[in-house]
Design an enzyme around this catalytic site. Structure first.
Site: not given
Ligand SMILES: *Cc1c(COP(=O)(O)O)cnc(C)c1O
Length: 405
Positions: A59, A111, A183, A208
């Site tokens: 961890r 998001y 983000d 992604k």
């Molecule tokens: C998918 C996404 C998230 C969340 O991520 P996860 O891996 O699904 O938890 C956060 N911000 C954006 C812009 C996203 O496309």
């Protein structure tokens, strides 16, 4: 010295595509293996209990995860990286830098999962957020209160790709002694490096583009501030919001081809965005690469690419339903950033929970579709979209799939 900090010289000056493959973390230091092994271990033998080694319990640290964390730190230009169980785990861990009584100023085009944490979880802990249109810097500055601790930005936003001025936001943040969090999921460090533009903390859903193959859920954090790094390290260990060994390996595997994938998909996205404009039935196309997009110049000034996500408005849910039933190549799904193209219906997927008036006010109409362009040939994708939009498909996708085997 902070354990995640790589002092490798030379890496800083390499071009991004080279850095993806040669960043000091690509070869296993023990065996020389050209792919970091899966150190599938939760605990580590301590030869000398008075001088424990770098790793004691997974961890707190695992060699496979560490290689990914150092790699993303190099790629974003930060001092430390953290790999978390998902994008939301990364975002939630970062939000716990704040305490009861703190306030955040946040992009209102956000998001959905982040919106949920900010509106349903953090208020219970006494952390409040004000949502503003961050494309307007005046509104950002006006929303700052005495207890504001951070500005939180997503740019380009999802799904209408509104662009926020990252340098401008970071300047406002510095003037008010608050931090900037970005983000960077849509752009990745391949096209946009928020830390270089003055941000303090970068967040990724590595599910992604970074992983890129629709086969792993993963999240990353990078900061260039040593104090934030130390606090995030403590939070990641305290909360246990760590990425597993196998998923760390898959994320690193995907990351190696990031530039090749981003370049190819972005070139196709540009071609498809132009092509969609000429198809009757397409009322509007949203893509920052189009000269008429209001964020076009700003995007070009702060990012080196326009990315592989675009959206387009067909005017009605009936037309959307027809396209979704006829389109053959893109999978119809949530998520984005993969080798295969993904077509999403925001009104029914990412923005389903949002009240209709609010959703439509943000441009997420009943006719809007979002396309994440993958690695298929752009001409095939455009042809498929055109036939589906014009209702010229003779076979359903089911019949078509059955016919190609
Ligand atoms: C998918 C996404 C998230 C969340 O991520 P996860 O891996 O699904 O938890 C956060 N911000 C954006 C812009 C996203 O496309």
């Amino acid at each position: 010295m902070f354990p995640n900090y790589s002092t490798e010289k030379g890496v800083k000056t390499m071009k991004f595509g080279t850095k993806l493959l040669h960043n000091g973390n690509e070869i296993d230091p023990i065996t020389g293996a050209a792919s970091i092994p899966l150190y599938q271990a939760s605990t580590f033998h301590q030869t000398d209990i008075d001088h424990p080694g770098e790793f004691d319990y997974a961890r707190s640290g695992n060699p496979t995860r560490k290689a990914l964390e150092q790699t993303i730190a190099e790629l974003e230009g930060g001092v430390a990286g953290f790999a978390c169980a998902s994008g939301m785990a990364a975002i939630s861990t970062a939000f716990l830098l704040f305490s009861a009584g703190d306030h955040l100023v946040v992009s209102n085009d956000l998001y959905g999962g982040t919106f949920r944490v900010l509106t349903q979880v953090l208020p219970r802990l006494g952390i409040e957020a004000t949502f503003v249109d961050t494309t307007d810097l005046t509104k950002v500055e006006e929303a700052i209160q005495a207890n504001t601790k951070a500005l939180y930005i997503e740019t380009p936003s999802n799904p209408t790709l509104k662009v926020t001025d990252l340098r401008g936001v970071a300047r406002i943040a510095r003037d008010h002694s608050v931090i900037t969090m970005v983000d960077n999921t849509f752009m990745t460090p391949c096209f946009q490096r928020p830390l270089d533009l003055g941000a303090d903390l970068v967040i990724h859903s590595a599910t992604k583009f970074i992983s890129g193959h629709s086969d792993v859920v993963s999240g990353l954090l990078v900061t260039q501030d040593r104090e934030i790094a130390t606090r995030l390290s403590g939070l990641q260990n305290a909360l246990g919001s760590i990425l597993g060994v196998q998923d760390s390996w898959l994320t690193m595997r995907g990351l190696k081809t990031l530039k090749a994938r981003m370049d190819a998909s972005t070139a196709s996205a540009a071609k498809i965005a132009e092509g969609l404009k000429r198809i009757s039935g397409v009322e509007r196309v949203f893509y920052t690469g189009l000269a008429e997009h209001p964020g076009h110049a700003l995007q070009a000034s702060q990012a080196s690419g326009h990315g592989a996500v675009l959206s387009f408005d067909l005017g009605s849910s009936e037309r959307v339903r027809r396209v979704l039933s006829q389109v053959h190549l893109p999978i119809v799904a949530v998520s984005l950033g993969s080798v295969e193209s993904i077509l999403s219906y925001p009104a029914k997927m990412s923005h389903a929970a949002m009240p209709v008036e609010e959703r439509v006010a943000r441009g997420v109409t009943d006719g809007l579709l979002r396309l994440s362009v993958g690695l298929e040939d752009a001409d095939d994708l455009l042809d498929d979209l055109e036939r589906s939009i014009e209702g010229r498909r003779l076979y359903s996708v089911g019949e078509w799939r059955a016919s190609i085997v």
